[in-house]
Scaffold this motif. Structure first.
Motif, PDB file in Angstrom:
ATOM      1  N   GLN A   1      -3.543   1.541  -7.667  1.00 19.22           N
ATOM      2  CA  GLN A   1      -2.977   2.030  -8.928  1.00 19.22           C
ATOM      3  C   GLN A   1      -4.038   2.648  -9.838  1.00 19.22           C
ATOM      4  OE1 GLN A   1       0.321   2.137 -10.236  1.00 19.22           O
ATOM      5  NE2 GLN A   1       0.829   1.854  -8.083  1.00 19.22           N
ATOM      6  N   VAL A   2      -5.240   2.082  -9.866  1.00 16.03           N
ATOM      7  CA  VAL A   2      -6.265   2.654 -10.740  1.00 16.03           C
ATOM      8  C   VAL A   2      -6.708   4.025 -10.212  1.00 16.03           C
ATOM      9  CG1 VAL A   2      -8.420   1.647  -9.794  1.00 16.03           C
ATOM     10  CG2 VAL A   2      -8.174   2.012 -12.264  1.00 16.03           C
ATOM     11  N   ALA A   3      -6.701   4.197  -8.902  1.00 14.47           N
ATOM     12  CA  ALA A   3      -7.025   5.518  -8.338  1.00 14.47           C
ATOM     13  C   ALA A   3      -5.939   6.525  -8.704  1.00 14.47           C
ATOM     14  CB  ALA A   3      -7.191   5.419  -6.825  1.00 14.47           C
ATOM     15  N   VAL A   4      -4.671   6.128  -8.583  1.00 17.01           N
ATOM     16  CA  VAL A   4      -3.567   7.013  -8.970  1.00 17.01           C
ATOM     17  C   VAL A   4      -3.652   7.341 -10.463  1.00 17.01           C
ATOM     18  CG1 VAL A   4      -1.052   7.200  -9.183  1.00 17.01           C
ATOM     19  CG2 VAL A   4      -2.053   6.267  -7.089  1.00 17.01           C
ATOM     20  N   ALA A   5      -4.015   6.347 -11.261  1.00  9.66           N
ATOM     21  CA  ALA A   5      -4.163   6.565 -12.702  1.00  9.66           C
ATOM     22  C   ALA A   5      -5.210   7.641 -12.980  1.00  9.66           C
ATOM     23  CB  ALA A   5      -4.544   5.263 -13.412  1.00  9.66           C
ATOM     24  N   MET A   6      -6.306   7.605 -12.245  1.00 13.53           N
ATOM     25  CA  MET A   6      -7.351   8.606 -12.440  1.00 13.53           C
ATOM     26  C   MET A   6      -6.827  10.006 -12.104  1.00 13.53           C
ATOM     27  SD  MET A   6     -11.178   8.886 -10.813  1.00 13.53           S
ATOM     28  CE  MET A   6     -10.574   9.280  -9.168  1.00 13.53           C
TER      29      MET A   6
ATOM     30  N   GLU B   1     -15.401   8.143  -4.641  1.00  9.73           N
ATOM     31  CA  GLU B   1     -14.993   8.870  -3.436  1.00  9.73           C
ATOM     32  C   GLU B   1     -13.681   9.622  -3.687  1.00  9.73           C
ATOM     33  OE1 GLU B   1     -15.691  10.338   0.291  1.00  9.73           O
ATOM     34  OE2 GLU B   1     -17.039   9.066  -0.880  1.00  9.73           O
ATOM     35  N   CYS B   2     -12.755   9.010  -4.409  1.00 10.17           N
ATOM     36  CA  CYS B   2     -11.507   9.698  -4.780  1.00 10.17           C
ATOM     37  C   CYS B   2     -11.807  10.921  -5.641  1.00 10.17           C
ATOM     38  CB  CYS B   2     -10.576   8.750  -5.541  1.00 10.17           C
ATOM     39  SG  CYS B   2      -9.858   7.434  -4.545  1.00 10.17           S
ATOM     40  N   LEU B   3     -12.711  10.767  -6.588  1.00  7.56           N
ATOM     41  CA  LEU B   3     -13.097  11.884  -7.454  1.00  7.56           C
ATOM     42  C   LEU B   3     -13.776  12.981  -6.649  1.00  7.56           C
ATOM     43  CD1 LEU B   3     -13.258  13.069 -10.303  1.00  7.56           C
ATOM     44  CD2 LEU B   3     -15.382  11.775 -10.630  1.00  7.56           C
ATOM     45  N   PHE B   4     -14.612  12.596  -5.695  1.00 10.45           N
ATOM     46  CA  PHE B   4     -15.278  13.580  -4.837  1.00 10.45           C
ATOM     47  C   PHE B   4     -14.252  14.410  -4.072  1.00 10.45           C
ATOM     48  CE2 PHE B   4     -16.921  14.846  -0.682  1.00 10.45           C
ATOM     49  CZ  PHE B   4     -17.978  15.662  -1.070  1.00 10.45           C
ATOM     50  N   VAL B   5     -13.224  13.771  -3.537  1.00 13.43           N
ATOM     51  CA  VAL B   5     -12.185  14.491  -2.792  1.00 13.43           C
ATOM     52  C   VAL B   5     -11.495  15.505  -3.695  1.00 13.43           C
ATOM     53  CG1 VAL B   5      -9.937  14.201  -1.663  1.00 13.43           C
ATOM     54  CG2 VAL B   5     -11.830  12.700  -1.061  1.00 13.43           C
ATOM     55  N   PHE B   6     -11.290  15.144  -4.951  1.00 16.73           N
ATOM     56  CA  PHE B   6     -10.674  16.090  -5.887  1.00 16.73           C
ATOM     57  C   PHE B   6     -11.612  17.260  -6.169  1.00 16.73           C
ATOM     58  CE2 PHE B   6      -9.846  17.727 -10.152  1.00 16.73           C
ATOM     59  CZ  PHE B   6      -8.499  18.058 -10.043  1.00 16.73           C
ATOM     60  N   CYS B   7     -12.902  16.994  -6.240  1.00 17.01           N
ATOM     61  CA  CYS B   7     -13.876  18.029  -6.601  1.00 17.01           C
ATOM     62  C   CYS B   7     -14.380  18.824  -5.399  1.00 17.01           C
ATOM     63  CB  CYS B   7     -15.065  17.400  -7.320  1.00 17.01           C
ATOM     64  SG  CYS B   7     -14.623  16.625  -8.875  1.00 17.01           S
TER      65      CYS B   7
ATOM     66  N   VAL C   1      -5.427  16.551  -4.960  1.00 15.84           N
ATOM     67  CA  VAL C   1      -4.956  15.652  -6.015  1.00 15.84           C
ATOM     68  C   VAL C   1      -3.943  14.717  -5.359  1.00 15.84           C
ATOM     69  CG1 VAL C   1      -3.200  17.299  -6.840  1.00 15.84           C
ATOM     70  CG2 VAL C   1      -3.967  15.456  -8.334  1.00 15.84           C
ATOM     71  N   ALA C   2      -4.175  13.427  -5.490  1.00 24.41           N
ATOM     72  CA  ALA C   2      -3.346  12.437  -4.802  1.00 24.41           C
ATOM     73  C   ALA C   2      -2.284  11.878  -5.736  1.00 24.41           C
ATOM     74  CB  ALA C   2      -4.210  11.303  -4.262  1.00 24.41           C
ATOM     75  N   LYS C   3      -1.078  11.850  -5.227  1.00 23.45           N
ATOM     76  CA  LYS C   3       0.051  11.250  -5.940  1.00 23.45           C
ATOM     77  C   LYS C   3       0.205   9.790  -5.532  1.00 23.45           C
ATOM     78  CE  LYS C   3       4.903  12.115  -6.810  1.00 23.45           C
ATOM     79  NZ  LYS C   3       5.717  13.289  -7.071  1.00 23.45           N
TER      80      LYS C   3
ATOM     81  N   PHE D   1     -17.139  -6.060   1.283  1.00 22.85           N
ATOM     82  CA  PHE D   1     -16.994  -5.040   0.227  1.00 22.85           C
ATOM     83  C   PHE D   1     -16.843  -3.638   0.822  1.00 22.85           C
ATOM     84  CE2 PHE D   1     -19.701  -8.503  -1.491  1.00 22.85           C
ATOM     85  CZ  PHE D   1     -18.752  -9.065  -2.332  1.00 22.85           C
ATOM     86  N   LYS D   2     -15.785  -3.483   1.635  1.00 21.73           N
ATOM     87  CA  LYS D   2     -15.489  -2.192   2.262  1.00 21.73           C
ATOM     88  C   LYS D   2     -14.009  -1.874   2.096  1.00 21.73           C
ATOM     89  CE  LYS D   2     -19.085  -2.494   5.756  1.00 21.73           C
ATOM     90  NZ  LYS D   2     -19.426  -2.411   7.173  1.00 21.73           N
ATOM     91  N   ILE D   3     -13.743  -0.603   1.883  1.00 17.87           N
ATOM     92  CA  ILE D   3     -12.361  -0.115   1.754  1.00 17.87           C
ATOM     93  C   ILE D   3     -12.194   1.123   2.619  1.00 17.87           C
ATOM     94  CG2 ILE D   3     -10.792   1.159   0.202  1.00 17.87           C
ATOM     95  CD1 ILE D   3     -11.495  -0.731  -2.006  1.00 17.87           C
ATOM     96  N   LYS D   4     -11.044   1.191   3.281  1.00 14.01           N
ATOM     97  CA  LYS D   4     -10.583   2.420   3.927  1.00 14.01           C
ATOM     98  C   LYS D   4      -9.241   2.724   3.281  1.00 14.01           C
ATOM     99  CE  LYS D   4     -12.898   1.867   8.350  1.00 14.01           C
ATOM    100  NZ  LYS D   4     -12.764   1.802   9.818  1.00 14.01           N
ATOM    101  N   ALA D   5      -9.033   3.992   2.943  1.00 15.14           N
ATOM    102  CA  ALA D   5      -7.793   4.367   2.263  1.00 15.14           C
ATOM    103  C   ALA D   5      -7.365   5.766   2.678  1.00 15.14           C
ATOM    104  CB  ALA D   5      -7.987   4.314   0.752  1.00 15.14           C
ATOM    105  N   THR D   6      -6.090   6.038   2.451  1.00 10.78           N
ATOM    106  CA  THR D   6      -5.532   7.365   2.678  1.00 10.78           C
ATOM    107  C   THR D   6      -4.973   7.876   1.359  1.00 10.78           C
ATOM    108  OG1 THR D   6      -4.955   6.766   4.954  1.00 10.78           O
ATOM    109  CG2 THR D   6      -3.880   8.718   4.021  1.00 10.78           C
ATOM    110  N   LEU D   7      -5.406   9.078   0.990  1.00 10.97           N
ATOM    111  CA  LEU D   7      -4.896   9.738  -0.206  1.00 10.97           C
ATOM    112  C   LEU D   7      -3.781  10.679   0.221  1.00 10.97           C
ATOM    113  CD1 LEU D   7      -8.319  10.700  -1.870  1.00 10.97           C
ATOM    114  CD2 LEU D   7      -7.095   8.521  -1.970  1.00 10.97           C
ATOM    115  N   HIS D   8      -2.659  10.628  -0.486  1.00 11.21           N
ATOM    116  CA  HIS D   8      -1.497  11.461  -0.166  1.00 11.21           C
ATOM    117  C   HIS D   8      -1.252  12.407  -1.333  1.00 11.21           C
ATOM    118  CE1 HIS D   8      -0.193   8.655   3.092  1.00 11.21           C
ATOM    119  NE2 HIS D   8      -0.802   7.759   2.319  1.00 11.21           N
TER     120      HIS D   8
END
Length: 145
Positions: free
Chosen positions: A32-37, A72-78, A84-86, A98-105
């Protein structure tokens, strides 16, 4: 299409903005915080899910993991495609290593389609808070705008 429940808000901060997000667990709060950004950068109602981008982040503690994940989310946008992920879906969340794997849609940012919100310059550690307790899974992050 059924819209996802919004579990984030924006809080005023002297020179920046504080993102506050929560969820049924810490994974959802991070999503949710990533989507908020992304929502601060454009109106997410205008974004369609047309492509995905997988990301990975790791840190040395939970705060650095949150920082690196959002960075990393910001880097993908830039980066080249300006994605831009919804929706953000964490597929692996290792709280001990302390590792995360995620998919941005989402889709490629297009000013003709997506209203320009506020540019996010950077993620900060300032006043970062992470709560992962029974009945409380929330994060607070200040972003530099």
């Amino acid at each position: 299409m059924v819209s996802e429940e919004v579990k984030y808000e924006y809080r005023d901060h002297p020179a920046d903005v504080q993102l506050h997000a929560w969820g049924d667990d810490l994974t959802e709060a991070f999503e949710q915080v990533a989507v908020a950004m992304f929502g601060y950068m454009t109106e997410l109602e205008t974004v369609e899910i047309r492509q995905t981008q997988d990301i990975e982040a790791e840190g040395h503690d939970m705060e650095s993991l949150l920082y690196m994940f959002l960075d990393e989310c910001l880097f993908v946008f830039c980066a080249d495609d300006f994605l831009v992920a919804k929706k953000v879906q964490i597929t692996e969340f290792d709280k001990e290593a302390f590792k995360i794997k995620a998919t941005l849609h989402g889709e490629t940012f297009d000013l003709a389609k997506h209203p320009q919100g506020t540019e996010v310059k950077a993620i900060t550690y300032a006043s970062m808070e992470i709560y992962d307790n029974d009945g409380q899974h929330e994060v607070f992050v200040i972003i530099d705008i």
